[in-house]
Design a protein around this motif. Structure first.
Motif, mmCIF file in Angstrom:
data_model
loop_
_atom_site.group_PDB
_atom_site.id
_atom_site.type_symbol
_atom_site.label_atom_id
_atom_site.label_comp_id
_atom_site.label_asym_id
_atom_site.label_seq_id
_atom_site.Cartn_x
_atom_site.Cartn_y
_atom_site.Cartn_z
ATOM 1 N N CYS A 83 0.822 -1.212 0.000
ATOM 2 C CA CYS A 83 0.000 0.000 0.000
ATOM 3 C C CYS A 83 0.859 1.265 0.000
ATOM 4 O O CYS A 83 2.077 1.200 -0.091
ATOM 5 N N GLY A 84 0.191 2.420 0.162
ATOM 6 C CA GLY A 84 0.789 3.731 -0.012
ATOM 7 C C GLY A 84 2.032 4.050 0.780
ATOM 8 O O GLY A 84 3.024 4.501 0.221
ATOM 9 N N GLU A 85 2.014 3.856 2.080
ATOM 10 C CA GLU A 85 3.192 4.171 2.900
ATOM 11 C C GLU A 85 4.218 3.048 2.787
ATOM 12 O O GLU A 85 3.854 1.877 2.837
ATOM 13 N N PRO A 86 5.507 3.380 2.646
ATOM 14 C CA PRO A 86 6.515 2.320 2.596
ATOM 15 C C PRO A 86 6.411 1.400 3.816
ATOM 16 O O PRO A 86 6.225 1.860 4.938
ATOM 17 N N GLY A 87 6.501 0.099 3.560
ATOM 18 C CA GLY A 87 6.429 -0.874 4.652
ATOM 19 C C GLY A 87 5.018 -1.241 5.056
ATOM 20 O O GLY A 87 4.829 -1.910 6.066
ATOM 21 N N SER A 88 4.003 -0.827 4.300
ATOM 22 C CA SER A 88 2.628 -1.184 4.651
ATOM 23 C C SER A 88 2.049 -2.139 3.620
ATOM 24 O O SER A 88 2.331 -2.027 2.424
ATOM 25 N N ALA A 89 1.254 -3.102 4.091
ATOM 26 C CA ALA A 89 0.661 -4.091 3.201
ATOM 27 C C ALA A 89 -0.590 -4.680 3.833
ATOM 28 O O ALA A 89 -0.745 -4.684 5.057
ATOM 29 N N VAL A 90 -1.457 -5.197 2.978
ATOM 30 C CA VAL A 90 -2.696 -5.853 3.402
ATOM 31 C C VAL A 90 -2.563 -7.348 3.147
ATOM 32 O O VAL A 90 -2.293 -7.771 2.013
ATOM 33 N N LEU A 91 -2.752 -8.146 4.189
ATOM 34 C CA LEU A 91 -2.780 -9.599 4.067
ATOM 35 C C LEU A 91 -4.172 -10.020 3.603
ATOM 36 O O LEU A 91 -5.178 -9.621 4.193
ATOM 37 N N ILE A 92 -4.241 -10.834 2.559
ATOM 38 C CA ILE A 92 -5.518 -11.378 2.099
ATOM 39 C C ILE A 92 -5.734 -12.692 2.849
ATOM 40 O O ILE A 92 -5.011 -13.656 2.654
ATOM 41 N N ARG A 93 -6.737 -12.712 3.723
ATOM 42 C CA ARG A 93 -6.966 -13.877 4.595
ATOM 43 C C ARG A 93 -7.941 -14.891 4.014
ATOM 44 O O ARG A 93 -7.811 -16.083 4.286
ATOM 45 N N ALA A 94 -8.948 -14.445 3.262
ATOM 46 C CA ALA A 94 -9.944 -15.400 2.758
ATOM 47 C C ALA A 94 -10.711 -14.816 1.592
ATOM 48 O O ALA A 94 -10.906 -13.599 1.511
ATOM 49 N N ILE A 95 -11.145 -15.710 0.702
ATOM 50 C CA ILE A 95 -12.026 -15.329 -0.388
ATOM 51 C C ILE A 95 -13.192 -16.311 -0.461
ATOM 52 O O ILE A 95 -13.099 -17.443 0.035
ATOM 53 N N GLU A 96 -14.276 -15.851 -1.077
ATOM 54 C CA GLU A 96 -15.354 -16.759 -1.468
ATOM 55 C C GLU A 96 -14.991 -17.272 -2.855
ATOM 56 O O GLU A 96 -14.953 -16.509 -3.814
ATOM 57 N N PRO A 97 -14.692 -18.569 -3.001
ATOM 58 C CA PRO A 97 -14.262 -19.073 -4.309
ATOM 59 C C PRO A 97 -15.419 -19.089 -5.302
ATOM 60 O O PRO A 97 -16.482 -19.636 -5.024
ATOM 61 N N LEU A 98 -15.195 -18.470 -6.458
ATOM 62 C CA LEU A 98 -16.236 -18.377 -7.479
ATOM 63 C C LEU A 98 -15.751 -18.795 -8.861
ATOM 64 O O LEU A 98 -16.560 -19.202 -9.691
ATOM 65 N N TYR A 99 -14.465 -18.685 -9.134
ATOM 66 C CA TYR A 99 -13.933 -18.924 -10.466
ATOM 67 C C TYR A 99 -12.874 -20.017 -10.430
ATOM 68 O O TYR A 99 -11.990 -19.996 -9.579
ATOM 69 N N GLY A 100 -12.982 -20.965 -11.354
ATOM 70 C CA GLY A 100 -12.012 -22.056 -11.416
ATOM 71 C C GLY A 100 -12.142 -23.030 -10.263
ATOM 72 O O GLY A 100 -11.147 -23.566 -9.787
ATOM 73 N N ILE A 101 -13.382 -23.288 -9.833
ATOM 74 C CA ILE A 101 -13.608 -24.168 -8.671
ATOM 75 C C ILE A 101 -12.988 -25.555 -8.890
ATOM 76 O O ILE A 101 -12.425 -26.136 -7.958
ATOM 77 N N GLU A 102 -13.065 -26.068 -10.104
ATOM 78 C CA GLU A 102 -12.508 -27.401 -10.369
ATOM 79 C C GLU A 102 -10.995 -27.405 -10.128
ATOM 80 O O GLU A 102 -10.459 -28.350 -9.533
ATOM 81 N N ARG A 103 -10.326 -26.338 -10.575
ATOM 82 C CA ARG A 103 -8.877 -26.252 -10.356
ATOM 83 C C ARG A 103 -8.556 -26.061 -8.875
ATOM 84 O O ARG A 103 -7.592 -26.634 -8.363
ATOM 85 N N ILE A 104 -9.386 -25.273 -8.183
ATOM 86 C CA ILE A 104 -9.185 -25.089 -6.745
ATOM 87 C C ILE A 104 -9.325 -26.417 -6.022
ATOM 88 O O ILE A 104 -8.495 -26.780 -5.174
ATOM 89 N N ARG A 105 -10.352 -27.183 -6.353
ATOM 90 C CA ARG A 105 -10.571 -28.488 -5.704
ATOM 91 C C ARG A 105 -9.422 -29.449 -5.989
ATOM 92 O O ARG A 105 -9.010 -30.210 -5.113
ATOM 93 N N ALA A 106 -8.905 -29.421 -7.202
ATOM 94 C CA ALA A 106 -7.790 -30.303 -7.547
ATOM 95 C C ALA A 106 -6.544 -29.951 -6.728
ATOM 96 O O ALA A 106 -5.787 -30.836 -6.311
ATOM 97 N N ARG A 107 -6.362 -28.659 -6.466
ATOM 98 C CA ARG A 107 -5.196 -28.206 -5.702
ATOM 99 C C ARG A 107 -5.360 -28.425 -4.204
ATOM 100 O O ARG A 107 -4.384 -28.678 -3.501
ATOM 101 N N ARG A 108 -6.592 -28.302 -3.724
ATOM 102 C CA ARG A 108 -6.843 -28.342 -2.281
ATOM 103 C C ARG A 108 -7.368 -29.696 -1.798
ATOM 104 O O ARG A 108 -7.324 -29.994 -0.618
ATOM 105 N N GLY A 109 -7.954 -30.486 -2.671
ATOM 106 C CA GLY A 109 -8.518 -31.773 -2.261
ATOM 107 C C GLY A 109 -9.984 -31.859 -2.640
ATOM 108 O O GLY A 109 -10.781 -31.013 -2.246
ATOM 109 N N LEU A 110 -10.320 -32.855 -3.398
ATOM 110 C CA LEU A 110 -11.673 -32.971 -3.937
ATOM 111 C C LEU A 110 -12.734 -33.150 -2.865
ATOM 112 O O LEU A 110 -13.876 -32.748 -3.038
ATOM 113 N N ALA A 111 -12.377 -33.781 -1.745
ATOM 114 C CA ALA A 111 -13.375 -34.073 -0.704
ATOM 115 C C ALA A 111 -13.554 -32.919 0.283
ATOM 116 O O ALA A 111 -14.404 -32.992 1.163
ATOM 117 N N MET A 112 -12.769 -31.865 0.144
ATOM 118 C CA MET A 112 -12.824 -30.766 1.104
ATOM 119 C C MET A 112 -14.143 -29.997 1.007
ATOM 120 O O MET A 112 -14.684 -29.820 -0.078
#
Length: 195
Positions: A83-112
């Protein structure tokens, strides 16, 4: 979807963290809506930048709107947005998965369970194949795609997760009531703010 303008990230890190809730994050067409973030800056004892610039955190002092990716516990990666000030950043903690669900499941585990696919920074990075190769990369160009939110969600703030220093600061932001959060916000209203 309308891309986020580059000056979106030029602002105060807390404002950016809050305003990222409801925006869309995709990497190579895989991703979803951001529902949870945390903010960090140089004055924050919990921040990687608190002790100054190092080879590991150099991206935090680099161009605004770029990724800062680091490895935690030697196992998981975490995605942050500089972000704007040097040394500042936003951690992305979670998303609602909407795109590429099949690829997400393959990477994370089909039964999850679907709600666990991207709930937490390590899970999110595994689902979207984020690793150190993306450290310092612009979020305004492929493989990243960041888009404006289509609605202004109800946003709450509370204490951050998994830190010991600066733990009292209410710098964790989330979509109120979202089932996609990594962890629910405290029910105690003195430990929570609403926007």
């Amino acid at each position: 979807m309308k891309p986020l303008p580059p000056d979106f990230y030029m602002r105060d890190v807390d404002l950016v963290a809050r305003d990222l809730i409801g925006t869309t994050l995709q990497i190579d067409g895989v991703g979803g809506v951001i529902v949870e973030t945390e903010s960090y800056d140089m004055a924050d004892p919990a921040s990687h930048s608190f002790a100054g610039r190092t080879p590991r955190n150099a991206a935090m002092f680099g161009p605004v709107g770029h990724a800062y990716v680091y490895r935690i516990y030697g196992l998981h990666h975490c995605l942050n947005i500089v972000c704007g000030e040097p040394g500042s950043a936003v951690l992305i903690r979670a998303i609602e998965p909407l795109y590429g669900i099949e690829r997400i499941r393959a990477r994370r585990g089909l039964a999850m369970r679907e709600r666990d696919l991207c709930a937490g920074p390590g899970r999110l990075c595994e689902a979207l194949e984020i690793d150190l190769a993306l450290d310092g990369v612009s979020l305004s160009a492929p493989p990243f795609e960041m888009a404006e939110r289509s609605e202004t969600p109800p946003i709450v703030a509370g204490p951050r997760i998994g830190i010991t220093r600066g733990a009292e600061r209410m710098r964790r932001f989330g979509w109120k009531g979202s089932p996609w959060l990594s962890r629910p916000f405290p029910k105690n209203h003195t430990a929570m703010q609403q926007y």
